[in-house]
Design an enzyme around this catalytic site. Sequence first.
Site, mmCIF file in Angstrom:
data_model
loop_
_atom_site.group_PDB
_atom_site.id
_atom_site.type_symbol
_atom_site.label_atom_id
_atom_site.label_comp_id
_atom_site.label_asym_id
_atom_site.label_seq_id
_atom_site.Cartn_x
_atom_site.Cartn_y
_atom_site.Cartn_z
ATOM 1 N N LYS A 22 0.841 -1.202 0.000
ATOM 2 C CA LYS A 22 0.000 0.000 0.000
ATOM 3 C C LYS A 22 0.877 1.254 0.000
ATOM 4 O O LYS A 22 0.673 2.164 -0.797
ATOM 5 C CB LYS A 22 -0.877 -0.011 1.257
ATOM 6 C CG LYS A 22 -1.486 1.326 1.614
ATOM 7 C CD LYS A 22 -2.415 1.210 2.805
ATOM 8 C CE LYS A 22 -1.735 1.298 4.152
ATOM 9 N NZ LYS A 22 -1.324 2.658 4.540
ATOM 10 N N ASN A 23 1.867 1.293 0.886
ATOM 11 C CA ASN A 23 2.662 2.516 1.037
ATOM 12 C C ASN A 23 3.541 2.808 -0.174
ATOM 13 O O ASN A 23 3.936 3.953 -0.394
ATOM 14 C CB ASN A 23 3.536 2.427 2.293
ATOM 15 C CG ASN A 23 2.701 2.549 3.555
ATOM 16 O OD1 ASN A 23 1.528 2.906 3.493
ATOM 17 N ND2 ASN A 23 3.282 2.223 4.700
ATOM 18 N N CYS A 118 -3.897 11.393 13.771
ATOM 19 C CA CYS A 118 -4.032 9.950 13.677
ATOM 20 C C CYS A 118 -4.376 9.426 15.052
ATOM 21 O O CYS A 118 -4.272 10.156 16.032
ATOM 22 C CB CYS A 118 -2.702 9.356 13.271
ATOM 23 S SG CYS A 118 -2.785 8.610 11.681
ATOM 24 N N ARG A 123 0.139 14.329 13.297
ATOM 25 C CA ARG A 123 1.186 14.019 12.319
ATOM 26 C C ARG A 123 1.302 15.245 11.423
ATOM 27 O O ARG A 123 0.527 15.438 10.507
ATOM 28 C CB ARG A 123 0.811 12.769 11.523
ATOM 29 C CG ARG A 123 0.811 11.523 12.381
ATOM 30 C CD ARG A 123 0.224 10.346 11.667
ATOM 31 N NE ARG A 123 1.132 9.754 10.699
ATOM 32 C CZ ARG A 123 0.813 8.717 9.930
ATOM 33 N NH1 ARG A 123 -0.401 8.194 9.994
ATOM 34 N NH2 ARG A 123 1.669 8.210 9.090
ATOM 35 N N ASP A 308 6.315 0.872 11.656
ATOM 36 C CA ASP A 308 5.120 0.091 11.331
ATOM 37 C C ASP A 308 5.206 -1.371 11.780
ATOM 38 O O ASP A 308 4.261 -2.134 11.562
ATOM 39 C CB ASP A 308 4.881 0.117 9.808
ATOM 40 C CG ASP A 308 4.187 1.397 9.370
ATOM 41 O OD1 ASP A 308 3.680 2.119 10.234
ATOM 42 O OD2 ASP A 308 4.157 1.653 8.156
ATOM 43 N N ARG A 400 -7.918 -1.493 5.823
ATOM 44 C CA ARG A 400 -7.175 -0.418 5.158
ATOM 45 C C ARG A 400 -5.829 -0.904 4.657
ATOM 46 O O ARG A 400 -5.291 -0.355 3.707
ATOM 47 C CB ARG A 400 -6.893 0.717 6.156
ATOM 48 C CG ARG A 400 -8.018 1.671 6.392
ATOM 49 C CD ARG A 400 -7.502 2.845 7.200
ATOM 50 N NE ARG A 400 -6.181 3.249 6.692
ATOM 51 C CZ ARG A 400 -5.173 3.670 7.444
ATOM 52 N NH1 ARG A 400 -5.303 3.786 8.734
ATOM 53 N NH2 ARG A 400 -4.034 4.014 6.907
HETATM 54 C C1 UD1 Z 1 5.954 7.115 8.946
HETATM 55 C C2 UD1 Z 1 7.078 6.171 8.615
HETATM 56 C C3 UD1 Z 1 6.659 5.345 7.435
HETATM 57 C C4 UD1 Z 1 5.322 4.674 7.804
HETATM 58 C C5 UD1 Z 1 4.264 5.713 8.203
HETATM 59 C C6 UD1 Z 1 2.926 5.131 8.613
HETATM 60 C C7 UD1 Z 1 9.439 6.668 8.982
HETATM 61 C C8 UD1 Z 1 10.574 7.583 8.706
HETATM 62 N N1 UD1 Z 1 8.297 6.932 8.360
HETATM 63 O O1 UD1 Z 1 5.745 7.870 7.772
HETATM 64 O O2 UD1 Z 1 7.649 4.398 7.125
HETATM 65 O O3 UD1 Z 1 4.839 3.919 6.746
HETATM 66 O O4 UD1 Z 1 4.774 6.435 9.292
HETATM 67 O O5 UD1 Z 1 2.976 4.439 9.769
HETATM 68 O O6 UD1 Z 1 9.570 5.732 9.737
HETATM 69 N N2 UD1 Z 1 7.333 15.140 10.362
HETATM 70 C C9 UD1 Z 1 7.295 16.489 10.666
HETATM 71 N N3 UD1 Z 1 6.774 17.352 9.750
HETATM 72 C C10 UD1 Z 1 6.302 16.928 8.544
HETATM 73 C C11 UD1 Z 1 6.351 15.563 8.246
HETATM 74 C C12 UD1 Z 1 6.868 14.689 9.183
HETATM 75 O O7 UD1 Z 1 7.708 16.916 11.739
HETATM 76 O O8 UD1 Z 1 5.856 17.767 7.734
HETATM 77 C C13 UD1 Z 1 7.888 14.199 11.360
HETATM 78 C C14 UD1 Z 1 6.842 13.204 11.808
HETATM 79 O O9 UD1 Z 1 6.081 13.709 12.876
HETATM 80 C C15 UD1 Z 1 7.704 12.027 12.188
HETATM 81 C C16 UD1 Z 1 8.875 12.089 11.208
HETATM 82 O O10 UD1 Z 1 8.880 13.413 10.728
HETATM 83 O O11 UD1 Z 1 8.210 12.175 13.494
HETATM 84 C C17 UD1 Z 1 8.780 11.099 10.049
HETATM 85 O O12 UD1 Z 1 7.737 11.517 9.216
HETATM 86 P P1 UD1 Z 1 7.224 10.746 7.936
HETATM 87 O O13 UD1 Z 1 8.233 9.761 7.465
HETATM 88 O O14 UD1 Z 1 6.681 11.710 6.959
HETATM 89 O O15 UD1 Z 1 6.031 10.066 8.548
HETATM 90 P P2 UD1 Z 1 5.025 9.277 7.805
HETATM 91 O O16 UD1 Z 1 4.869 9.656 6.389
HETATM 92 O O17 UD1 Z 1 3.886 9.341 8.730
#
Ligand code: UD1
Length: 423
Positions: A22-23, A118, A123, A308, A400
């Site tokens: 999915k991701n 979430c 997030r 995850d 999902r």
């Molecule tokens: C994360 C996981 C991803 C997983 C998804 C769903 C990592 C690096 N990423 O992705 O593998 O599939 O959760 O469970 O392990 N952040 C900010 N500002 C932003 C975007 C992100 O501060 O604009 C922070 C987030 O709060 C987090 C970190 O950056 O602490 C990693 O973010 P990101 O990889 O974008 O998170 P997801 O896409 O949610």
Amino acid sequence: MDKFVIEGPTPLQGTIPISGSKNAALPLMAAAILGDSPTTITNIPKLRDIYTFNNVIRVTGCRVEFNEDEGILTIDPKNLNHYEAPYELVRKMRASFYMLGALLGKYGEAKVSLPGGCAWGPRPVDLHLDGMRAMGANIELEEGYVIANAPKELEGGTFTLEPSSVGATVNLVLAAVLRAKEFTIKNAAKEPDVVLLCEKLAEMGADIEGIGTRTLTIRKVDSLQGISARNASDRIETGTFMIAAAMHPQSNITLTNVDVDDLGHFPETFRKIGAEMNINGDSIHIKAPDHITPTSIKTKVYPGFPTDLQAQWATMMTQANGESKVTDTIYDDRFSYVPELVRLGADIDVKKNTAHISGKTKLKGASVMSTDLRASVSLVLAGMVAEGETDVLRIYHLDRGYEDLEEKLTNVGANITRAEQKE
Ligand code: UD1
């Protein structure tokens, strides 16, 4: 609403085919709208998030056809004429926010609802927005929507992601490939999902330097063409079933259609619990250990331990002989599954962003509540080794992100039925 009724304990024996990811699929789908001709993607799972994203894309006027039996998705961007991703759809799935980068990149205009939080907390998307601003785009927030505009060519520049973010990297790459003269993303995510996206964009004609590294430099091209692409297999589903296979001493499982190279350091960590593991091409054979060795983990960016998989790992550690710790450094409070595992008899104490687990505890069936996707699957793992009946409520989260979960597990010996959940 549905629930799972699980009778345990049951060993698992047989073969489980791994579904498409999915991701990885969602960024590829967003990339498809950047092309001038149709893109076809294979190995697409039948999951609620995929159907939701199909609808998000359809709102823009693109044609989306999903052959569910074959797992083949075709996206034809020819008639794209509406630059909006509405709240009703974005709130169902955060990844819809990728439409911001895709629409801004292709049309220089986008109106995309801000995603909500979430189950495990806020997030943020500040890095997505600041990165686009750094590229030169005009970004405003109005009534819960992001309104983005850009002229035909943006100057670009350099933007550092701190922390490294999968979502922000994807969105910035999507925005830049057709629009930024030269844009460098430092501390870019290099999760397999991001690498696959960049590789496929390059096949479509994009100019991206540094694919697979922490520094990506993107130089605008005038147009991109549709391609045929294979979506990656789901590395999180793979890890989840590896853990499932280790939890009952008589389990013996072969996983097929695995993208072994996408697993990062996970197989190495997994070996430490004492399971037998043989990797052969795209299959992995697991034989459960007699006793699980307690093994502490900390989530990290790829190739480190994925956030995850931490809930599933903690669930397995309830069956290990001794103490272990599970620390999430990506999301501090992703432990909503813990009180539910405790209801089943687990001994877990959460302090700050670490779960302290004392094993081995005998688990006993009870009613438990799903709170998010990975928490829910962990309760299913626990239910399969718990004595008696476990009811996992609110399993819509599982729909999902896990394709045919109960069918796959039932085929290898689990006793799981889907039933109506009466409120
Ligand atoms: C994360 C996981 C991803 C997983 C998804 C769903 C990592 C690096 N990423 O992705 O593998 O599939 O959760 O469970 O392990 N952040 C900010 N500002 C932003 C975007 C992100 O501060 O604009 C922070 C987030 O709060 C987090 C970190 O950056 O602490 C990693 O973010 P990101 O990889 O974008 O998170 P997801 O896409 O949610």
